[in-house]
Scaffold this active site. Structure first.
Site, PDB file in Angstrom:
ATOM      1  N   GLN A 154      14.273  -3.181   3.435  1.00 23.42           N
ATOM      2  CA  GLN A 154      15.055  -4.391   3.697  1.00 23.42           C
ATOM      3  C   GLN A 154      14.733  -5.452   2.643  1.00 23.42           C
ATOM      4  O   GLN A 154      13.578  -5.765   2.391  1.00 23.42           O
ATOM      5  CB  GLN A 154      14.726  -4.940   5.086  1.00 23.42           C
ATOM      6  CG  GLN A 154      15.557  -6.170   5.453  1.00 23.42           C
ATOM      7  CD  GLN A 154      15.108  -6.767   6.768  1.00 23.42           C
ATOM      8  OE1 GLN A 154      13.926  -7.021   6.974  1.00 23.42           O
ATOM      9  NE2 GLN A 154      16.057  -6.981   7.669  1.00 23.42           N
ATOM     10  N   GLN A 177       0.829  -1.206   0.000  1.00 23.95           N
ATOM     11  CA  GLN A 177       0.000   0.000   0.000  1.00 23.95           C
ATOM     12  C   GLN A 177       0.863   1.256   0.000  1.00 23.95           C
ATOM     13  O   GLN A 177       0.592   2.227  -0.719  1.00 23.95           O
ATOM     14  CB  GLN A 177      -0.887   0.022   1.248  1.00 23.95           C
ATOM     15  CG  GLN A 177      -1.828  -1.158   1.388  1.00 23.95           C
ATOM     16  CD  GLN A 177      -2.539  -1.101   2.730  1.00 23.95           C
ATOM     17  OE1 GLN A 177      -3.470  -0.330   2.917  1.00 23.95           O
ATOM     18  NE2 GLN A 177      -2.099  -1.914   3.665  1.00 23.95           N
ATOM     19  N   ARG A 214       2.431   2.806  -3.189  1.00 23.07           N
ATOM     20  CA  ARG A 214       1.543   3.459  -4.147  1.00 23.07           C
ATOM     21  C   ARG A 214       1.676   4.984  -4.074  1.00 23.07           C
ATOM     22  O   ARG A 214       1.249   5.686  -4.994  1.00 23.07           O
ATOM     23  CB  ARG A 214       0.091   3.058  -3.879  1.00 23.07           C
ATOM     24  CG  ARG A 214      -0.199   1.592  -4.173  1.00 23.07           C
ATOM     25  CD  ARG A 214      -1.620   1.227  -3.791  1.00 23.07           C
ATOM     26  NE  ARG A 214      -1.816  -0.214  -3.887  1.00 23.07           N
ATOM     27  CZ  ARG A 214      -2.634  -0.911  -3.111  1.00 23.07           C
ATOM     28  NH1 ARG A 214      -3.359  -0.277  -2.197  1.00 23.07           N
ATOM     29  NH2 ARG A 214      -2.760  -2.217  -3.255  1.00 23.07           N
ATOM     30  N   ARG A 251      -4.546   8.233   4.612  1.00 17.07           N
ATOM     31  CA  ARG A 251      -4.202   7.083   5.450  1.00 17.07           C
ATOM     32  C   ARG A 251      -4.535   7.268   6.924  1.00 17.07           C
ATOM     33  O   ARG A 251      -4.539   6.281   7.668  1.00 17.07           O
ATOM     34  CB  ARG A 251      -2.716   6.771   5.292  1.00 17.07           C
ATOM     35  CG  ARG A 251      -2.305   6.447   3.864  1.00 17.07           C
ATOM     36  CD  ARG A 251      -3.073   5.287   3.268  1.00 17.07           C
ATOM     37  NE  ARG A 251      -2.561   4.923   1.946  1.00 17.07           N
ATOM     38  CZ  ARG A 251      -2.947   3.874   1.235  1.00 17.07           C
ATOM     39  NH1 ARG A 251      -3.890   3.065   1.726  1.00 17.07           N
ATOM     40  NH2 ARG A 251      -2.448   3.629   0.037  1.00 17.07           N
TER      41      ARG A 251
END
Length: 240
Positions: free
Chosen positions: A93, A81, A84, A180
């Site tokens: 990592q 997510q 994007r 978000r």
């Protein structure tokens, strides 16, 4: 292997972000040269001016300030997510160069934990099973190493945790927080976004005073899909 815990750290920020934003905004309307403008900006607190700039919607100048975060204890599902948001830089990592032979930490969704201890133990057993699959494929592919890891990782779950460094400018962060921090966002990235917003408010309060989901500034834009908890969201914002 253990349950991962979300952690967000603000590693770096543009020094005096209010000043650089104020300088950019004043430059657009001033005849003075840059050195004179800089002296004017540095002589006085710019928070009130920045607040006026934000209220007018002159947001392009906020792109001069950037913020770099370290994030750990988040799932690969969250990573899908997060990336994007393309106006950002990410260092993540690698599951190709970093072997999971000794195990991987994982994120347990709260909805699964809410089902009870037995269901949570079942989820953990499944993580152990996937780790065993990973080890078996590593061995078949030649042992721990880049060439084995890159294909053994295909059996790892979205729950596997990762860590990353991420940089966004202030304007993109505002867009990120609007999407978000909303209650309709997926729970994991929403919690990460609120932690990031708290750090930004501490670092640059004038810039981020109104940042957050759209319901902080007016009616919810989700229409019939609204969560109906705008008052709760506003209280959370005020508590940061």
């Amino acid at each position: 292997m253990a349950q991962a815990k979300l952690k967000v750290i603000l590693l770096r920020a543009t020094p005096d972000p209010d000043e650089i934003v104020a300088l950019g905004a004043r430059l657009c309307y001033a005849q003075a040269d840059v050195e004179a403008l800089r002296e004017r900006v540095e002589r006085a607190d710019q928070s009130a001016y920045v607040s006026r700039v934000m209220a007018r919607g002159h947001l392009s100048v906020t792109e001069h300030a950037s913020f770099t975060f370290a994030v750990e204890g988040v799932s690969r599902a969250l990573l899908a997510q997060l990336t994007r948001h393309r106006l950002a830089s990410f260092s993540v990592q690698s599951q190709r160069y970093v072997s999971m032979a000794d195990g991987f930490d994982y994120v347990i969704p709260p909805s699964i934990s809410a089902l009870g201890e037995e269901e949570e133990r079942e989820f953990i057993r499944e993580m152990d099973t996937m780790h065993a699959w990973y080890r078996r494929w590593q061995e078949k592919l030649g042992g721990a190493g880049e060439s084995a890891n890159q294909d053994a990782r295909f059996v790892l779950p979205n729950a596997a945790s990762t860590r990353l460094v991420m940089t966004m400018n202030a304007r993109e962060l505002m867009h990120f927080f609007e999407l978000r921090c909303c209650n309709r966002a997926q729970w994991e990235i929403r919690e990460m976004a609120w932690q990031m917003l708290a750090l930004c408010r501490q670092e640059a309060p004038a810039l981020f005073a109104q940042a957050g989901p759209a319901c902080l500034r007016g009616a919810c834009p989700e229409g019939a899909s609204t969560c109906g908890r705008a008052d709760e969201v506003r209280r959370r914002s005020e508590a940061l």
